[in-house]
Design an enzyme around this catalytic site. Structure first.
Site, mmCIF file in Angstrom:
data_model
loop_
_atom_site.group_PDB
_atom_site.id
_atom_site.type_symbol
_atom_site.label_atom_id
_atom_site.label_comp_id
_atom_site.label_asym_id
_atom_site.label_seq_id
_atom_site.Cartn_x
_atom_site.Cartn_y
_atom_site.Cartn_z
ATOM 1 C CB CYS A 259 -14.898 -20.190 -4.962
ATOM 2 S SG CYS A 259 -16.395 -21.161 -4.996
HETATM 3 C C1 UGA Z 1 -16.740 -16.379 -5.385
HETATM 4 C C2 UGA Z 1 -16.644 -15.588 -6.512
HETATM 5 O O1 UGA Z 1 -16.906 -14.019 -5.876
HETATM 6 C C3 UGA Z 1 -17.541 -15.648 -7.467
HETATM 7 O O2 UGA Z 1 -17.347 -14.841 -8.739
HETATM 8 C C4 UGA Z 1 -16.927 -17.129 -8.017
HETATM 9 O O3 UGA Z 1 -17.950 -17.608 -9.272
HETATM 10 C C5 UGA Z 1 -17.130 -18.109 -7.120
HETATM 11 O O4 UGA Z 1 -16.403 -17.804 -5.924
HETATM 12 C C6 UGA Z 1 -16.730 -19.500 -7.464
HETATM 13 O O5 UGA Z 1 -15.424 -19.712 -7.832
HETATM 14 O O6 UGA Z 1 -17.667 -20.370 -7.591
HETATM 15 P P1 UGA Z 1 -18.437 -16.947 -3.329
HETATM 16 O O7 UGA Z 1 -17.274 -17.763 -2.645
HETATM 17 O O8 UGA Z 1 -19.772 -17.484 -3.570
HETATM 18 O O9 UGA Z 1 -18.046 -16.619 -5.019
HETATM 19 O O10 UGA Z 1 -18.303 -15.685 -2.451
HETATM 20 P P2 UGA Z 1 -17.900 -14.191 -2.288
HETATM 21 O O11 UGA Z 1 -19.108 -13.336 -2.231
HETATM 22 O O12 UGA Z 1 -16.894 -14.053 -3.522
HETATM 23 O O13 UGA Z 1 -17.208 -14.238 -0.946
HETATM 24 C C7 UGA Z 1 -16.049 -15.044 -0.659
HETATM 25 C C8 UGA Z 1 -15.767 -14.669 0.984
HETATM 26 O O14 UGA Z 1 -14.933 -13.662 0.636
HETATM 27 C C9 UGA Z 1 -16.559 -14.552 2.008
HETATM 28 O O15 UGA Z 1 -16.419 -15.401 3.021
HETATM 29 C C10 UGA Z 1 -16.716 -13.268 2.033
HETATM 30 O O16 UGA Z 1 -17.237 -12.680 3.370
HETATM 31 C C11 UGA Z 1 -15.357 -12.623 1.880
HETATM 32 N N1 UGA Z 1 -15.233 -11.209 1.578
HETATM 33 C C12 UGA Z 1 -15.563 -10.897 0.147
HETATM 34 C C13 UGA Z 1 -14.402 -10.402 2.164
HETATM 35 O O17 UGA Z 1 -14.011 -10.833 3.190
HETATM 36 N N2 UGA Z 1 -14.423 -9.090 1.932
HETATM 37 C C14 UGA Z 1 -14.948 -8.654 0.673
HETATM 38 O O18 UGA Z 1 -14.616 -7.358 0.386
HETATM 39 C C15 UGA Z 1 -15.616 -9.479 -0.252
#
Ligand code: UGA
Length: 422
Positions: A259
Site C-alpha cells: 500500500c
Molecule cells: C496500511 C495502512 O496502515 C492501512 O490503514 C491501509 O488501509 C493499508 O495500508 C491499505 O492501504 O490497504 P499495511 O500496509 O497493511 O496498512 O501496514 P502498516 O501497518 O501500515 O505498515 C506498513 C509498513 O510501514 C510496514 O513495513 C511497517 O513495518 C512500516 N512501519 C509502520 C514503520 O516502519 N514504522 C511505523 O511506525 C509503522
C-alpha cells in the site's frame, strides 16, 4: 440484503467474512477458480489472523464463485480488486474497469449500488459512471483502512467510515450504505459523507500521511544516531503531544507492503498529471528507498567486507503477522547482499515461501526454518521484521544490526549491537 464482493484478496475477503458475521448473505467473486473452491470449503489462502475461523463460522452465509451471474441478485456490490502500480508509478486500473464491465454485463432489473473499496485515484468513480452508462445504479466511494495482520480487528473497530456519493440527492444509496454499516454507527464510529473525489483523496492522503510520519522519524533517527541520541526516546517525548500522536513513529528500515509505496507513488503521479509539484511526497519515497541501505553504511564503517561473509537475515515479510513480502525491505537488502557476494541464511516464520519466488535458493542464499540455526551459522545478524521470537535468540558475540528496534534496551549492553538509526 444480499451483497456481492468482487475480488477475494485481503480487502474483499475481510469485507466478505466481516459482513457475513454481521448477518448479511454474501456472494464473493474471484477469477481464481482454485481460490474459490478452497474458500467454499472454508480454507483461506492468505495468512490473516482470525479470518479462517470467521469464514468457517459463517460458511452458511457465504458463497464463493467465479461467475458474475450471481450478482444479479445482489443489491450492493463491493469492488475490492487490486490496483497495482504500473511502470509509470500510476495505479493500474485494469482490474477495476474489467470488474465494472463484468458487472455491467450482468445487471438485472432493479436498483443497485456499486461501492468501490479498491484504492483508486481521484476521478475513478466518475469514470466508472461513464463506463456503466446505466440509470438505476449508484456508485459509492468507500475506501478501506485495513492493516494487514490486524485486518479483522480494523474491520470491526474502524476509526471512521468514509462514504463518497455522486451528489447529495443520492438518498437511496446513502440509506443502503448506512444500513450495511449500522453496527459501526451504533458504536459511535464517525461517518464522513462526502463526494466521490474527496473520498478518493482521503484514502491517498491518509496513507501518504502515515508514510510521511515514518520517513520523518527515520530521518530524525539518522540525525539522532550521529548525535548519540535514542530516537525512540525522542518519539516517545513527541508522542505525548496529542497533536503529534506517537503512533507510526517507529523508526527503522522503512515502510514496505502493498500500500504505502504504491499509493504515495500514485499520488505523485496524479500531482504530475495536473501540473502540481509534490515535493514532500517525493522525498518520502527517497528517504524510504535509502533507509534500508543504512545497514550497509554501518557495515562499511566497521570495515567489514561482505564477500563470503555469512549473514543471517531474520525477517522477510514487510511486517509481522503476515506472509506478505511485497515491497518488503528485506528484498532490497537481500539483493544488495547478493551483489556483494555475501552468504545469506534467511529465516522467517511465514514469509519464506513467498520470498523464494523472488529469490530462489542458490549457493549464496539458504532459507532455514529455525532462526537460531541461521544465527549460529552466521557472523553478522540482520533483524528486519519484528517477529516476537527473534528477541529470544542467543546471539553470542555476533554483530547484530537491528532494523526494527527488536532487542530491548536492557539486553543490548551485553551484545555486539547496532541500531539502524538509534
Ligand atoms: C496500511 C495502512 O496502515 C492501512 O490503514 C491501509 O488501509 C493499508 O495500508 C491499505 O492501504 O490497504 P499495511 O500496509 O497493511 O496498512 O501496514 P502498516 O501497518 O501500515 O505498515 C506498513 C509498513 O510501514 C510496514 O513495513 C511497517 O513495518 C512500516 N512501519 C509502520 C514503520 O516502519 N514504522 C511505523 O511506525 C509503522
Amino acid at each position: 440484503m444480499k451483497i456481492g464482493v468482487i475480488g477475494m484478496g485481503y480487502v474483499g475477503l475481510i469485507q466478505s467474512v466481516g459482513l457475513a458475521n454481521i448477518g448479511f448473505n454474501i456472494v464473493g467473486i474471484d477469477v481464481d477458480k482454485e481460490k474459490v473452491e478452497k474458500l467454499n470449503r472454508g480454507i483461506v489462502t492468505i495468512h490473516e489472523p482470525g479470518v479462517e475461523e470467521l469464514l468457517k463460522k459463517n460458511l452458511n452465509k457465504l458463497e464463493f464463485t467465479t461467475s458474475y451471474e450471481k450478482i444479479k441478485k445482489c443489491e450492493v456490490i463491493f469492488i475490492c480488486v487490486g490496483t497495482p502500480q504500473d511502470k509509470h508509478g500510476k495505479a493500474n486500473l485494469n482490474y477495476v474497469f474489467s470488474a465494472v464491465e463484468s458487472i455491467k454485463g450482468n445487471l438485472s432489473d432493479g436498483y443497485k449500488i456499486i461501492a468501490v473499496k479498491s484504492t483508486v485515484p481521484v476521478g475513478t468513480n466518475r469514470k466508472i459512471k461513464e463506463i456503466l452508462k446505466v440509470e438505476d445504479v449508484d456508485i459509492v466511494s468507500n475506501p478501506e483502512f485495513l492493516r494487514e495482520g490486524s485486518a479483522l480487528e480494523d474491520f470491526f473497530n474502524p476509526d471512521r467510515v468514509v462514504l463518497g456519493f455522486e451528489n447529495e440527492k443520492k438518498e437511496k444509496a446513502r440509506e443502503s450504505m448506512l444500513r450495511i454499516y449500522k453496527l459501526f454507527k451504533d458504536k459511535g464510529v464517525p461517518f464522513l459523507i462526502t463526494n466521490w473525489e474527496t473520498a478518493e483523496m482521503i484514502k491517498y492522503a491518509s496513507n501518504a500521511f502515515l508514510a510521511t510520519k515514518i520517513s520523518f522519524i527515520n530521518e530524525i533517527g539518522n540525525i539522532c544516531k550521529k548525535l548519540g541520541i535514542d530516537v525512540y526516546e525522542v518519539a516517545k517525548g513527541m508522542g505525548y503531544d496529542k497533536r503529534i500522536c506517537g503512533k507510526f513513529l517507529n523508526a527503522g528500515i522503512g515502510f514496505g507492503g502493498s500500500c504505502f509505496p504504491k499509493d504515495v507513488k500514485a499520488l505523485i503521479a496524479k500531482a504530475k498529471e495536473i501540473g502540481e509539484e509534490a515535493r514532500i511526497l517525493e522525498e518520502i519515497i527517497k528517504v524510504n528507498e535509502k533507509q534500508p541501505l543504512k545497514i550497509f553504511e554501518i557495515i562499511r564503517q566497521k570495515g567489514i567486507d561482505l564477500k563470503n561473509k555469512k549473514v543471517a537475515v531474520l525477517g522477510l515479510t514487510f511486517k509481522p503477522n503476515t506472509d506478505d513480502v511485497r515491497e518488503s525491505r528485506a528484498i532490497v537488502i537481500i539483493k544488495k547482499l547478493l551483489e556483494e557476494e555475501a552468504i545469506i541464511y534467511a529465516s522467517d516464520p511465514m514469509g519464506t515461501e513467498n520470498m523464494k519466488k523472488i529469490f530462489p535458493e542458490n549457493e549464496n542464499l539458504k532459507y532455514l526454518s529455525n532462526p537460531q540455526e541461521a544465527v549460529d551459522k552466521s557472523e553478522i545478524v540482520l533483524l528486519l521484521t519484528e517477529w516476537p521470537n527473534f528477541k529470544e535468540l542467543n546471539f553470542g558475540d555476533k554483530l547484530i544490526i537491528d532494523g526494527r528496534n527488536i532487542i530491548p534496551k536492557e539486553k543490548r549492553k551485553n551484545l555486539n549491537y547496532e541500531g539502524i538509526c538509534w
